[in-house]
Design a protein around this motif. Structure first.
Motif, PDB file in Angstrom:
ATOM      1  N   GLN A  65       0.760  -1.276  -0.078  1.00 19.19           N
ATOM      2  CA  GLN A  65      -0.196  -0.125  -0.034  1.00 19.19           C
ATOM      3  C   GLN A  65       0.776   1.277   0.051  1.00 19.19           C
ATOM      4  O   GLN A  65       0.414   2.432   0.086  1.00 19.19           O
ATOM      5  N   GLY A  66       1.998   1.099   0.095  1.00 18.12           N
ATOM      6  CA  GLY A  66       2.928   2.259   0.218  1.00 18.12           C
ATOM      7  C   GLY A  66       3.074   2.849   1.562  1.00 18.12           C
ATOM      8  O   GLY A  66       3.954   4.000   1.584  1.00 18.12           O
ATOM      9  N   ARG A  69       8.121   0.668   4.128  1.00 14.42           N
ATOM     10  CA  ARG A  69       9.101   0.240   3.385  1.00 14.42           C
ATOM     11  C   ARG A  69      10.043  -0.738   3.849  1.00 14.42           C
ATOM     12  O   ARG A  69      10.320  -0.863   5.133  1.00 14.42           O
ATOM     13  N   ASP A  85       7.328   4.599   5.274  1.00  9.73           N
ATOM     14  CA  ASP A  85       7.485   5.260   4.153  1.00  9.73           C
ATOM     15  C   ASP A  85       7.332   7.029   4.469  1.00  9.73           C
ATOM     16  O   ASP A  85       6.465   7.709   5.255  1.00  9.73           O
TER      17      ASP A  85
END
Length: 132
Positions: A65-66, A69, A85
């Motif tokens: 899903q971003g 990381r 992220d």
């Protein structure tokens, strides 16, 4: 204690994060990453007291899903470290800031010995619940 837990579960998710599949269980995961920095899946599993496979699934989903990381550990390129992220760091930080501020305010007047007693009391309470 139930009132505190209930209140924590009702902490409103920031609008920037509302489109993601986030639940209260992510609060602890994000807290460790926010306050302790990048961690391996095994380190997160140890801190969260769950199986590494459980954390790996959570991390994989959030990485897709971003929100998180996975990067190579600079000290050991075979190992991955998990981090928030940068695009989502401010929203997650703001989401957790209220609780962190409240804990600081509650613990600030206590001596180190009193803080230790408080933490020990909470751990004893948690352990007693787990034993039942």
């Amino acid at each position: 204690m139930p009132r505190m837990v209930g209140r924590a579960k009702r902490i409103k998710l920031p609008e920037e994060l509302s489109g993601y599949s986030l639940a209260p269980r992510h609060l602890s995961l994000f807290s460790y990453l926010l306050f302790d920095g990048p961690l391996s899946v095994n380190d997160l599993a140890t801190r969260l007291e769950v199986a590494p496979a459980t954390v790996s699934l959570m991390v994989s989903d959030l990485a897709k899903q971003g929100v998180l990381r996975r990067d190579a550990d600079p000290g050991d390129r075979r190992r991955a470290v998990v981090s928030i992220d940068p695009a989502h760091h401010p929203a997650i930080s703001n989401w957790l800031a209220r609780g962190a501020t409240a804990w600081r305010q509650a613990l600030a007047p206590l001596t180190p010995a009193e803080r230790r007693m408080f933490v020990t009391t909470l751990q004893t309470y948690e352990s007693a619940l787990a034993d039942n």
